[in-house]
Design a protein around this motif. Sequence first.
Motif, mmCIF file in Angstrom:
data_model
loop_
_atom_site.group_PDB
_atom_site.id
_atom_site.type_symbol
_atom_site.label_atom_id
_atom_site.label_comp_id
_atom_site.label_asym_id
_atom_site.label_seq_id
_atom_site.Cartn_x
_atom_site.Cartn_y
_atom_site.Cartn_z
ATOM 1 N N PHE A 161 4.622 9.587 -8.786
ATOM 2 C CA PHE A 161 5.213 9.978 -7.509
ATOM 3 C C PHE A 161 6.370 9.039 -7.200
ATOM 4 O O PHE A 161 6.596 8.077 -7.921
ATOM 5 N N LEU A 162 7.117 9.376 -6.161
ATOM 6 C CA LEU A 162 8.272 8.562 -5.795
ATOM 7 C C LEU A 162 8.027 7.923 -4.435
ATOM 8 O O LEU A 162 7.301 8.472 -3.610
ATOM 9 N N ALA A 163 8.608 6.776 -4.240
ATOM 10 C CA ALA A 163 8.421 6.061 -2.983
ATOM 11 C C ALA A 163 9.751 5.523 -2.489
ATOM 12 O O ALA A 163 10.599 5.121 -3.287
ATOM 13 N N ALA A 164 9.932 5.553 -1.175
ATOM 14 C CA ALA A 164 11.106 4.946 -0.557
ATOM 15 C C ALA A 164 10.613 3.746 0.227
ATOM 16 O O ALA A 164 9.732 3.863 1.069
ATOM 17 N N ARG A 165 11.158 2.584 -0.096
ATOM 18 C CA ARG A 165 10.708 1.384 0.616
ATOM 19 C C ARG A 165 11.817 0.362 0.710
ATOM 20 O O ARG A 165 12.882 0.515 0.115
ATOM 21 N N ASP A 166 11.564 -0.665 1.477
ATOM 22 C CA ASP A 166 12.535 -1.735 1.657
ATOM 23 C C ASP A 166 12.089 -2.918 0.808
ATOM 24 O O ASP A 166 10.988 -3.427 0.982
ATOM 25 N N THR A 167 12.939 -3.343 -0.112
ATOM 26 C CA THR A 167 12.533 -4.408 -1.032
ATOM 27 C C THR A 167 12.482 -5.773 -0.339
ATOM 28 O O THR A 167 11.892 -6.705 -0.859
ATOM 29 N N MET A 168 13.114 -5.867 0.833
ATOM 30 C CA MET A 168 13.131 -7.157 1.507
ATOM 31 C C MET A 168 11.936 -7.296 2.450
ATOM 32 O O MET A 168 11.228 -8.292 2.434
ATOM 33 N N LEU A 223 0.849 -1.190 0.000
ATOM 34 C CA LEU A 223 0.000 0.000 0.000
ATOM 35 C C LEU A 223 0.883 1.237 0.000
ATOM 36 O O LEU A 223 1.727 1.390 0.875
ATOM 37 N N LEU A 224 0.728 2.096 -0.999
ATOM 38 C CA LEU A 224 1.509 3.329 -1.054
ATOM 39 C C LEU A 224 0.550 4.508 -1.011
ATOM 40 O O LEU A 224 -0.476 4.502 -1.698
ATOM 41 N N GLU A 225 0.893 5.500 -0.209
ATOM 42 C CA GLU A 225 0.019 6.677 -0.144
ATOM 43 C C GLU A 225 0.370 7.629 -1.282
ATOM 44 O O GLU A 225 1.509 8.066 -1.412
ATOM 45 N N CYS A 226 -0.631 7.929 -2.121
ATOM 46 C CA CYS A 226 -0.392 8.880 -3.211
ATOM 47 C C CYS A 226 -0.260 10.275 -2.611
ATOM 48 O O CYS A 226 -1.160 10.735 -1.926
ATOM 49 N N PRO A 227 0.873 10.963 -2.849
ATOM 50 C CA PRO A 227 1.067 12.279 -2.222
ATOM 51 C C PRO A 227 0.106 13.340 -2.757
ATOM 52 O O PRO A 227 -0.023 14.396 -2.152
ATOM 53 N N TYR A 228 -0.556 13.075 -3.869
ATOM 54 C CA TYR A 228 -1.505 14.050 -4.429
ATOM 55 C C TYR A 228 -2.913 13.804 -3.913
ATOM 56 O O TYR A 228 -3.613 14.733 -3.522
ATOM 57 N N CYS A 229 -3.363 12.539 -3.960
ATOM 58 C CA CYS A 229 -4.734 12.212 -3.534
ATOM 59 C C CYS A 229 -4.821 12.059 -2.020
ATOM 60 O O CYS A 229 -5.880 12.236 -1.438
ATOM 61 N N GLY A 230 -3.714 11.645 -1.406
ATOM 62 C CA GLY A 230 -3.735 11.396 0.032
ATOM 63 C C GLY A 230 -4.405 10.079 0.394
ATOM 64 O O GLY A 230 -4.666 9.826 1.558
ATOM 65 N N VAL A 231 -4.686 9.231 -0.608
ATOM 66 C CA VAL A 231 -5.303 7.943 -0.290
ATOM 67 C C VAL A 231 -4.249 6.851 -0.311
ATOM 68 O O VAL A 231 -3.239 6.951 -0.998
ATOM 69 N N ALA A 232 -4.498 5.807 0.477
ATOM 70 C CA ALA A 232 -3.617 4.639 0.452
ATOM 71 C C ALA A 232 -4.014 3.794 -0.742
ATOM 72 O O ALA A 232 -5.071 3.186 -0.750
ATOM 73 N N ALA A 233 -3.179 3.803 -1.758
ATOM 74 C CA ALA A 233 -3.510 3.087 -2.990
ATOM 75 C C ALA A 233 -2.868 1.714 -2.965
ATOM 76 O O ALA A 233 -1.702 1.555 -2.589
ATOM 77 N N ASP A 234 -3.632 0.726 -3.383
ATOM 78 C CA ASP A 234 -3.155 -0.636 -3.448
ATOM 79 C C ASP A 234 -2.201 -0.781 -4.635
ATOM 80 O O ASP A 234 -2.309 -0.055 -5.619
ATOM 81 N N GLU A 235 -1.290 -1.715 -4.507
ATOM 82 C CA GLU A 235 -0.334 -2.006 -5.578
ATOM 83 C C GLU A 235 -1.018 -2.166 -6.940
ATOM 84 O O GLU A 235 -0.506 -1.736 -7.970
ATOM 85 N N PRO A 250 6.411 13.768 -3.941
ATOM 86 C CA PRO A 250 6.109 14.135 -5.329
ATOM 87 C C PRO A 250 7.252 13.845 -6.295
ATOM 88 O O PRO A 250 8.426 13.860 -5.912
ATOM 89 N N ALA A 251 6.897 13.578 -7.546
ATOM 90 C CA ALA A 251 7.880 13.214 -8.561
ATOM 91 C C ALA A 251 8.817 14.370 -8.893
ATOM 92 O O ALA A 251 9.874 14.173 -9.471
ATOM 93 N N GLN A 252 8.428 15.585 -8.540
ATOM 94 C CA GLN A 252 9.253 16.757 -8.856
ATOM 95 C C GLN A 252 10.445 16.908 -7.906
ATOM 96 O O GLN A 252 11.135 17.916 -7.938
ATOM 97 N N SER A 253 10.686 15.935 -7.055
ATOM 98 C CA SER A 253 11.778 16.040 -6.083
ATOM 99 C C SER A 253 13.082 15.544 -6.684
ATOM 100 O O SER A 253 13.127 14.462 -7.257
#
Lengths: 188, 107
Positions: free
Chosen positions: B66-73, B3-15, B82-85
């Motif tokens: 958008f961009l996300a930081a996560r742990d692949t393991m 689940l990733l939160e879209c920084p624009y919509c603010g909703v937790a979006a499913d994969e 936001p993608a503009q970062s």
Amino acid sequence: MSEPQTALQGATAQGFVTVSEDGLHGMISLRGDLNDPKLKAAVAKLTGAEVPAAGRISWKGDRGVAWMSPDELLVIGPYSSAGKDALVLSKALKGVHHLVANVSDARAVFRIEGAGFREVLAKLTPADVSMDAFGIGQIRRSRFAQVAGACWMLEEGSARVVCFRSVAGYIFGLLEHAARSGSEVGYF
Amino acid sequence: MLLLECPYCGVAADETELAAGGEAHLKRETVGSLDAEFEEYLFMRENPRGVHFERWRHAYGCGKWFLAARDTMTLEVFGTYPAQSKKPPKAIENLIKKKRPDWKGWA
């Protein structure tokens, strides 16, 4: 002239909730800077409703405005005046970078009425449709099984589902199946 | 399920509502770049077991990147932005440093 028709001619199905195809809606896609005062004024003047915050839909009488993305609104109104309304909007936005398109014929709308409407939605979409996350005045764009769609809620006990017209039959089949009596999950 | 939160919509979006866009913060090579630099830009990707920065698109929602930081393991999500970062926000960087003391930095 031929008469405009909805995709499924107002199909209905009765299960533990009622699923019915809604009538024709006027829908205008409006893209631009949603914080622009001129855009805000134009939308408010046409619909009487405010430009909604992210993820929300505002409604006044038979017109509404839904937030689609950070730079897109869906202006909803009577089907018969959508063409004229689109012209009114683009005239009011002269000089402002924007895009207005009458997309009334591109979509189908379904009503899901009954206490268990959240169950029907939750069976089909990964979106959080619990009371905390999905309430009155909210719109959620997501997918329903395999196709894109959105749902919004304007009153207690019912929701609307909107999808592309080309997949109206598929969506109605999904909703009808998910709403069959005896298939209640009882989660919400 | 991711689940990733879209920084624009603010909703937790499913994969399944998102489209994956590969590694984030790539530097685009252009006219005058060396062949080796082009090769690096076009083909060479990180594939870490751990902290990773990725591009995602809210395809079934607002349609924005958008961009996300996560742990692949562990699939732990440190945050989305936001993608503009040009680089991850300080808050996310600090959070990762706190949770993964052996992390070597994002670049």
